[in-house]
Design a protein around this motif. Structure first.
Motif, mmCIF file in Angstrom:
data_model
loop_
_atom_site.group_PDB
_atom_site.id
_atom_site.type_symbol
_atom_site.label_atom_id
_atom_site.label_comp_id
_atom_site.label_asym_id
_atom_site.label_seq_id
_atom_site.Cartn_x
_atom_site.Cartn_y
_atom_site.Cartn_z
ATOM 1 N N HIS A 1 -18.220 23.038 59.364
ATOM 2 C CA HIS A 1 -19.547 23.614 59.182
ATOM 3 C C HIS A 1 -19.904 23.679 57.702
ATOM 4 N N ASN A 2 -18.949 24.141 56.902
ATOM 5 C CA ASN A 2 -19.239 24.311 55.482
ATOM 6 C C ASN A 2 -19.535 22.991 54.787
ATOM 7 N N THR A 3 -18.797 21.957 55.139
ATOM 8 C CA THR A 3 -19.081 20.671 54.483
ATOM 9 C C THR A 3 -20.437 20.124 54.931
ATOM 10 N N PRO B 1 -11.636 22.192 50.269
ATOM 11 C CA PRO B 1 -11.320 23.496 49.665
ATOM 12 C C PRO B 1 -11.253 24.618 50.687
ATOM 13 N N CYS B 2 -12.047 24.528 51.748
ATOM 14 C CA CYS B 2 -12.061 25.614 52.722
ATOM 15 C C CYS B 2 -10.684 25.817 53.355
ATOM 16 N N GLY B 3 -9.945 24.724 53.499
ATOM 17 C CA GLY B 3 -8.639 24.826 54.145
ATOM 18 C C GLY B 3 -7.672 25.697 53.382
ATOM 19 N N VAL B 4 -7.853 25.798 52.072
ATOM 20 C CA VAL B 4 -6.939 26.637 51.304
ATOM 21 C C VAL B 4 -7.649 27.860 50.740
ATOM 22 N N CYS B 5 -8.875 28.059 51.193
ATOM 23 C CA CYS B 5 -9.703 29.105 50.597
ATOM 24 C C CYS B 5 -9.317 30.477 51.141
ATOM 25 N N PRO B 6 -9.070 31.431 50.247
ATOM 26 C CA PRO B 6 -8.725 32.770 50.725
ATOM 27 C C PRO B 6 -9.923 33.490 51.349
ATOM 28 N N LEU C 1 -23.190 36.746 50.227
ATOM 29 C CA LEU C 1 -22.607 36.537 48.902
ATOM 30 C C LEU C 1 -21.783 35.263 48.833
ATOM 31 N N ILE C 2 -21.050 34.999 49.905
ATOM 32 C CA ILE C 2 -20.187 33.820 49.904
ATOM 33 C C ILE C 2 -20.750 32.800 50.877
ATOM 34 N N THR C 3 -21.266 31.723 50.339
ATOM 35 C CA THR C 3 -21.843 30.696 51.205
ATOM 36 C C THR C 3 -21.369 29.320 50.737
ATOM 37 N N PRO C 4 -21.324 28.380 51.662
ATOM 38 C CA PRO C 4 -20.927 27.029 51.257
ATOM 39 C C PRO C 4 -21.911 26.399 50.257
ATOM 40 N N GLN C 5 -23.165 26.817 50.322
ATOM 41 C CA GLN C 5 -24.142 26.218 49.410
ATOM 42 C C GLN C 5 -23.812 26.558 47.957
ATOM 43 N N GLU C 6 -23.396 27.816 47.762
ATOM 44 C CA GLU C 6 -23.209 28.287 46.385
ATOM 45 C C GLU C 6 -21.736 28.269 45.971
ATOM 46 N N CYS C 7 -20.884 27.771 46.854
ATOM 47 C CA CYS C 7 -19.453 27.981 46.648
ATOM 48 C C CYS C 7 -18.919 27.291 45.397
ATOM 49 N N LYS C 8 -18.177 28.085 44.634
ATOM 50 C CA LYS C 8 -17.617 27.585 43.387
ATOM 51 C C LYS C 8 -16.486 26.584 43.650
ATOM 52 N N LYS D 1 -14.614 35.137 55.232
ATOM 53 C CA LYS D 1 -15.761 35.924 54.759
ATOM 54 C C LYS D 1 -16.948 35.031 54.442
ATOM 55 N N CYS D 2 -16.744 33.721 54.586
ATOM 56 C CA CYS D 2 -17.767 32.769 54.147
ATOM 57 C C CYS D 2 -18.787 32.568 55.263
ATOM 58 N N CYS D 3 -20.055 32.879 54.977
ATOM 59 C CA CYS D 3 -21.078 32.802 56.024
ATOM 60 C C CYS D 3 -22.233 31.915 55.577
HETATM 61 S S1 SF4 Z 1 -16.011 30.030 49.971
HETATM 62 FE FE1 SF4 Z 1 -16.576 29.092 51.876
HETATM 63 S S2 SF4 Z 1 -17.304 27.071 51.337
HETATM 64 FE FE2 SF4 Z 1 -16.196 27.854 49.604
HETATM 65 S S3 SF4 Z 1 -14.158 27.048 49.875
HETATM 66 FE FE3 SF4 Z 1 -14.184 29.076 50.764
HETATM 67 S S4 SF4 Z 1 -14.663 28.738 52.885
HETATM 68 FE FE4 SF4 Z 1 -15.160 26.870 51.821
#
Ligand code: SF4
Lengths: 298, 506
Positions: B419-421, A268-273, A283-290, A277-279
């Motif tokens: 990193h995210n994965t 999903p990150c590859g197409v994520c807008p 607010l936006i983290t991979p742990q909580e990412c929808k 901003k994802c840290c």
């Molecule tokens: S918010 Fe972060 S973890 Fe979620 S898809 Fe986007 S880049 Fe990946």
């Protein structure tokens, strides 16, 4: 112009000469162009044309000059004041490419408000028309009412009333691709060898044009040129490549990308807008990412 | 080195070696090179832990060291690229298994775990491990043969040797394929000690050899997609020849004469291509390969019936472009990808011309162009028209693509995604730590009970301590972790292409 419908070959020839010389032609010019004409034939032909109101007659330095009339010039001149005439002439000169209002003003030296009025006037008389220019939506150009706008103004087959018909282009794009794909596999394991196979997988623009015409999806006549434009979009899409055959024809072949979709676009990150901003925290983290949630769901 | 790389490296170290090693590694990443006391100071960890971490890191070649200016103290330095390779381990195993069978896989797996060890140690350990496994039927002789073949094929190599100075530096040595005395090793297994075997040659996995395979594989697959299997096979043979005649990653290989290639085709024993066809039409295939093979191969001379060169650098660029096209398509849509490729084809292009060639409505075309600009896929170059055009003069903006920069930002994106994965996997594991732990315990207990041959009834009782809801959660968690690690592998493949591109100066 309607004059070309004239089926009498002599008149046609004369008209052609006249068209080439908008300043006017003399008897001599006509005879030079149509040498097989006898004097009597010439006179009768000219008379006929004059009757039809296609020519203006002038006396210039003792000899008669015939000049082709713009079809509407009668109406424009009739009851027109000087400004209108000036403006009309400018517009007429611009031909089917049209002229921009600003250029009319600069050349005619008529003040803006008055110019607008003059143009309105002429427009309401259906002597001229305003045409929206396709490659600059705000820009309007004026041309004579009966003229067919030039391709650079109207955009050709792809425009309907100056609106770009993107759906039409999309459909054609898809159909062209289908046609190319039907034969693309010919190159694979061809028993006659890959060079023959490659030739069989190529399609020329003419073939594609025929295919499209036979499909009957277009109510406008598509020129080979138009088809090439569409085929080129396929090349830009990366779905086709073009080559030139030894005899100079340009041919196209459907191809696949060198690699299947790479890793980045499988997550999903590859197409994520929000990727920038994802840290790790915030607010936006991979742990909580929808997006991740949804992706991991299935 | 980029901040994003640092984040990935840190996550990987955490996953494979735990929190302390992660801290030390991250510290080194940020500060570059530094000696132990400095690491102790900035991390706040006890000296012993720092030393232990460094030992692990050095062992796996993730950290290197060199004498600092006072000669007796070592400066340590992280090798982030090697850290990234940790994710690639499953691919190494798969590759060696496909080429040399499962014994080779077991050997390489053990060697990867040991980082480096002697041949005797490796063979004895593996043989001892699988002594009781009748299914696999692993014998010392077989292991030795496989070891020799993978050493000959250079998938493993001799580890560098330390010299005798205060802070030793590691000198690479040429690999010599050893003689291994089976009887001695059998003895060692029987007596359960290696003391009698004198073997001081250490081995390690030669990653670069694997990477060449990966590269060849990508190229062969790409040609197969573009033309067909036979052309793919021809590409494969050309690459094989390149391996024999040229530097590993040469931008252009040394030329291969067609005659040699014909011999190779006659000898080839691949089943996934139509050999008769390839033999009969080899010249045609070479021509099509050159003309329609994305520029991977060119003909350079006529000697020996024609000579062909493999262009590694061009191939890397083409593959990078293909990856970019996919990325743009997925992120911004196929129309944006059209514009992107259009700009690339025309090198420099004005906005109006984009619209004309891309056949898109004016507004949409502009929007997409600006989006591409915003995401740094394309750049803009203002050009002043000559002053003579007077009041009407306005700046012209030309769009173009700075490939190197775009590749860089694509790499950053891959790092972020990786990193995210990793982070997500780590989070999932942490969230279910208690349950995962319980499952592990139950499994161990059940295993020992089975070995001891306890009645099924008792085993069932133990197994039932995991309740159905717990089991279903576990199943779910496992599926997620699996998906995440598959994604990591895929991202790693993506990075592979990028790094290959960056290997050549641009
Ligand atoms: S918010 Fe972060 S973890 Fe979620 S898809 Fe986007 S880049 Fe990946």
């Amino acid at each position: 112009m309607s004059s070309s419908k004239n089926d009498d070959p002599i008149s046609e020839k004369i008209l052609n000469v006249a068209k080439k010389n908008p300043k006017g032609i003399s008897d001599k010019d006509i005879l030079a162009a149509v040498p097989e004409l006898s004097a009597a034939e010439l006179v009768s032909a000219i008379n006929k044309l004059l009757q039809e109101g296609l020519f203006d007659l002038y006396n210039q330095g003792g000899s008669l000059i015939y000049r082709l009339k713009g079809q509407t010039s009668k109406q424009a001149v009739k009851g027109a004041d000087n400004e209108e005439k000036v403006v009309y002439n400018l517009i007429e000169d611009a031909g089917n490419k049209g002229i921009w209002i600003r250029d009319i003003r600069l050349r005619s030296n008529i003040a803006n408000t008055q110019l607008t009025k003059v143009l309105k006037n002429l427009e309401s008389k259906k002597v001229i028309k305003a045409v929206k220019c396709v490659n600059a939506s705000k820009k309007k150009v004026y041309m004579l009412y009966n003229l067919e706008p030039d391709r650079s103004i109207s955009g050709g087959a792809w425009y309907q009333d100056q609106d770009f018909e993107s759906e039409f282009v999309d459909i054609l794009n898809r159909q062209c691709l289908r046609f190319l794909q039907q034969r693309a596999d010919k190159i694979k394991n061809n028993p006659k060898g890959p060079v023959v196979g490659r030739t069989q997988s190529f399609a020329s623009a003419v073939e594609v044009q025929k295919y499209i015409t036979d499909l009957g999806i277009s109510n406008v006549k598509l020129e080979v040129e138009d088809v090439i434009t569409i085929l080129n979009t396929l090349v830009y899409d990366g779905k086709a490549e073009s080559s030139v055959l030894p005899d100079g024809t340009k041919v196209y072949r459907a191809i696949e990308s060198l690699i299947p979709p790479p890793g980045l676009v499988q997550v999903p990150c590859g197409v994520c807008p929000l990727i920038l901003k994802c840290c790790s925290t915030g607010l936006i983290t991979p742990q909580e990412c929808k997006y991740m949630d949804d992706w991991l769901e299935n | 080195m980029s901040h994003q790389l640092g984040r990935v490296v840190s996550e990987i170290l955490h996953q494979y070696f735990g929190e302390i090693v992660q801290k030390v590694g991250h510290d080194l990443f940020i500060y570059g090179t530094k000696p132990i006391p400095m690491i102790v100071k900035t991390t706040g960890l006890p000296r012993k832990q720092v030393v232990d971490s460094l030992r692990t890191l050095v062992k796996f070649d993730l950290v290197s060291f060199e004498p600092s200016f006072n000669e007796v103290v070592a400066d340590y330095k992280l090798n982030p690229d090697n850290v990234l390779l940790l994710i690639r381990y499953p691919r190494y195993l798969l590759q060696i298994k496909t080429k040399f069978g499962s014994e080779a896989e077991i050997l390489v797996e053990e060697l990867l775990q040991q980082a480096s060890c002697t041949a005797s140690f490796l063979l004895v350990t593996v043989a001892a491990k699988y002594k009781d496994d009748k299914k696999k039927n692993i014998t010392l002789v077989k292991l030795r043969d496989v070891f020799i073949s993978i050493a000959t094929a250079r998938y493993i190599q001799q580890a560098p040797v330390a010299d005798k100075s205060e802070v030793p530096s590691l000198e690479p040595v040429a690999t010599i394929v050893p003689d291994i005395d089976i009887r001695q090793l059998a003895q060692a297994i029987a007596t359960d000690t290696l003391a009698d075997v004198s073997d001081n040659i250490y081995w390690k996995v030669n990653f670069d050899r694997f990477h060449q395979d990966f590269r060849d594989d990508i190229m062969v697959k790409a040609i197969t997609r573009r033309i067909d299997e036979n052309a793919g096979e021809l590409m494969h043979l050309l690459l094989q020849n390149m391996y024999l005649t040229s530097a590993e990653w040469a931008a252009e290989s040394n030329p291969t004469p067609v005659l040699d290639l014909r011999d190779a085709v006659d000898r080839a024993d691949r089943t996934d291509c139509d050999r008769n066809l390839l033999q009969q039409y080899m010249d045609h295939y070479l021509r099509v390969l050159e003309e329609n093979g994305a520029g991977f191969v060119v003909r350079v001379g006529e000697a020996g019936g024609g000579q062909y060169v493999v262009r590694g650098r061009d191939a890397a660029t083409q593959l990078l472009l293909a990856a970019l096209d996919h990325t743009v398509t997925e992120r911004l849509g196929s129309k944006a990808a059209r514009i992107f490729r259009l700009i690339r084809t025309k090198k420099y292009i004005e906005e109006d011309d984009i619209q004309k060639h891309a056949m898109l409505p004016n507004k949409e075309c502009k929007e997409l162009t600006y989006k591409l600009l915003e995401e740094h896929f394309i750049s803009i170059q203002p050009m002043r028209k000559a002053a003579s055009s007077g009041a009407m003069a306005k700046a012209v903006y030309l769009y173009h693509i700075k490939l190197h920069d775009v590749a860089q930002s694509l790499r950053e994106m891959c790092y972020r995604a990786l990193h995210n994965t990793l982070r997500r996997a780590q989070h999932t594991r942490a969230a279910h730590a208690r349950l995962l732990d319980k499952q592990r315990r139950v499994r161990t207990i059940v295993h020992t009970m089975r070995v001891r041959g306890e009645p099924q009834q008792h085993i069932d009782d133990v197994e039932e301590t995991l309740t159905p809801p717990e089991l279903s959660t576990l199943k779910d968690v496992e599926a997620r972790l699996k998906q995440l690690s598959a994604a990591q592998l895929a991202l790693d493949k993506n990075l592979f292409i990028l790094n290959w591109y960056f290997m050549y100066p641009h």
